[in-house]
Design a protein around this motif. Structure first.
Motif, PDB file in Angstrom:
ATOM      1  N   ASN A   1      -2.253  -2.623  -1.735  1.00  0.00           N
ATOM      2  CA  ASN A   1      -2.021  -1.756  -2.890  1.00  0.00           C
ATOM      3  C   ASN A   1      -1.653  -0.342  -2.443  1.00  0.00           C
ATOM      4  N   ALA A   2      -2.405   0.211  -1.494  1.00  0.00           N
ATOM      5  CA  ALA A   2      -2.119   1.564  -1.010  1.00  0.00           C
ATOM      6  C   ALA A   2      -0.743   1.627  -0.349  1.00  0.00           C
ATOM      7  N   GLN A   3      -0.353   0.573   0.373  1.00  0.00           N
ATOM      8  CA  GLN A   3       0.960   0.544   1.017  1.00  0.00           C
ATOM      9  C   GLN A   3       2.069   0.518  -0.018  1.00  0.00           C
ATOM     10  N   ILE A   4       1.918  -0.304  -1.046  1.00  0.00           N
ATOM     11  CA  ILE A   4       2.928  -0.374  -2.100  1.00  0.00           C
ATOM     12  C   ILE A   4       3.019   0.964  -2.823  1.00  0.00           C
ATOM     13  N   GLU A   5       1.871   1.575  -3.127  1.00  0.00           N
ATOM     14  CA  GLU A   5       1.871   2.882  -3.789  1.00  0.00           C
ATOM     15  C   GLU A   5       2.568   3.923  -2.909  1.00  0.00           C
ATOM     16  N   TYR A   6       2.302   3.903  -1.604  1.00  0.00           N
ATOM     17  CA  TYR A   6       2.942   4.816  -0.666  1.00  0.00           C
ATOM     18  C   TYR A   6       4.468   4.622  -0.669  1.00  0.00           C
ATOM     19  N   LEU A   7       4.920   3.392  -0.637  1.00  0.00           N
ATOM     20  CA  LEU A   7       6.353   3.109  -0.626  1.00  0.00           C
ATOM     21  C   LEU A   7       7.027   3.558  -1.921  1.00  0.00           C
ATOM     22  N   ILE A   8       6.353   3.350  -3.052  1.00  0.00           N
ATOM     23  CA  ILE A   8       6.894   3.800  -4.328  1.00  0.00           C
ATOM     24  C   ILE A   8       6.983   5.326  -4.348  1.00  0.00           C
ATOM     25  N   GLN A   9       5.943   6.000  -3.852  1.00  0.00           N
ATOM     26  CA  GLN A   9       5.949   7.462  -3.815  1.00  0.00           C
ATOM     27  C   GLN A   9       7.097   7.978  -2.948  1.00  0.00           C
ATOM     28  N   GLN A  10       7.330   7.351  -1.801  1.00  0.00           N
ATOM     29  CA  GLN A  10       8.456   7.750  -0.943  1.00  0.00           C
ATOM     30  C   GLN A  10       9.784   7.587  -1.682  1.00  0.00           C
ATOM     31  N   CYS A  11       9.929   6.494  -2.401  1.00  0.00           N
ATOM     32  CA  CYS A  11      11.157   6.227  -3.153  1.00  0.00           C
ATOM     33  C   CYS A  11      11.389   7.302  -4.212  1.00  0.00           C
ATOM     34  N   VAL A  12      10.338   7.649  -4.947  1.00  0.00           N
ATOM     35  CA  VAL A  12      10.446   8.674  -5.989  1.00  0.00           C
ATOM     36  C   VAL A  12      10.795  10.021  -5.364  1.00  0.00           C
ATOM     37  N   GLU A  13      10.135  10.381  -4.275  1.00  0.00           N
ATOM     38  CA  GLU A  13      10.426  11.656  -3.610  1.00  0.00           C
ATOM     39  C   GLU A  13      11.867  11.710  -3.121  1.00  0.00           C
ATOM     40  N   GLU A  14      12.361  10.616  -2.563  1.00  0.00           N
ATOM     41  CA  GLU A  14      13.758  10.560  -2.100  1.00  0.00           C
ATOM     42  C   GLU A  14      14.718  10.715  -3.280  1.00  0.00           C
ATOM     43  N   PHE A  15      14.427  10.030  -4.375  1.00  0.00           N
ATOM     44  CA  PHE A  15      15.267  10.129  -5.568  1.00  0.00           C
ATOM     45  C   PHE A  15      15.291  11.560  -6.083  1.00  0.00           C
ATOM     46  N   GLU A  16      14.104  12.186  -6.179  1.00  0.00           N
ATOM     47  CA  GLU A  16      14.022  13.555  -6.686  1.00  0.00           C
ATOM     48  C   GLU A  16      14.713  14.550  -5.753  1.00  0.00           C
ATOM     49  N   ALA A  17      14.674  14.310  -4.458  1.00  0.00           N
ATOM     50  CA  ALA A  17      15.360  15.189  -3.512  1.00  0.00           C
ATOM     51  C   ALA A  17      16.869  15.173  -3.760  1.00  0.00           C
ATOM     52  N   LYS A  18      17.391  14.035  -4.155  1.00  0.00           N
ATOM     53  CA  LYS A  18      18.833  13.905  -4.406  1.00  0.00           C
ATOM     54  C   LYS A  18      19.227  14.336  -5.812  1.00  0.00           C
TER      55      LYS A  18
END
Length: 61
Positions: free
Chosen positions: A32-49
């Motif tokens: 669960n923590a790994q999936i949450e971490y991966l989702i957070q990375q995805c959101v941060e990457e999207f927001e950076a762009k």
């Protein structure tokens, strides 16, 4: 952002889940923590762009 975590049922391919389990173990995280971490990375990457995603707090309750 909310201070609580909301439960969400996720349907995922068994092989992909097994691979995430291996990654989580290597990173000393629960699946669960790994999936949450991966989702957070995805959101941060999207927001950076594309800029910050604005959330209407009234609609999330």
């Amino acid at each position: 952002m909310a201070d609580y975590k909301k439960a969400y049922t996720l349907r995922i391919d068994e092989t992909l889940l097994d691979k995430i389990r291996v990654v989580a173990e290597k990173n000393k995280r629960s699946i669960n923590a790994q999936i949450e971490y991966l989702i957070q990375q995805c959101v941060e990457e999207f927001e950076a762009k594309h800029g910050e995603i604005k959330i209407d707090e009234e609609k999330t309750e």
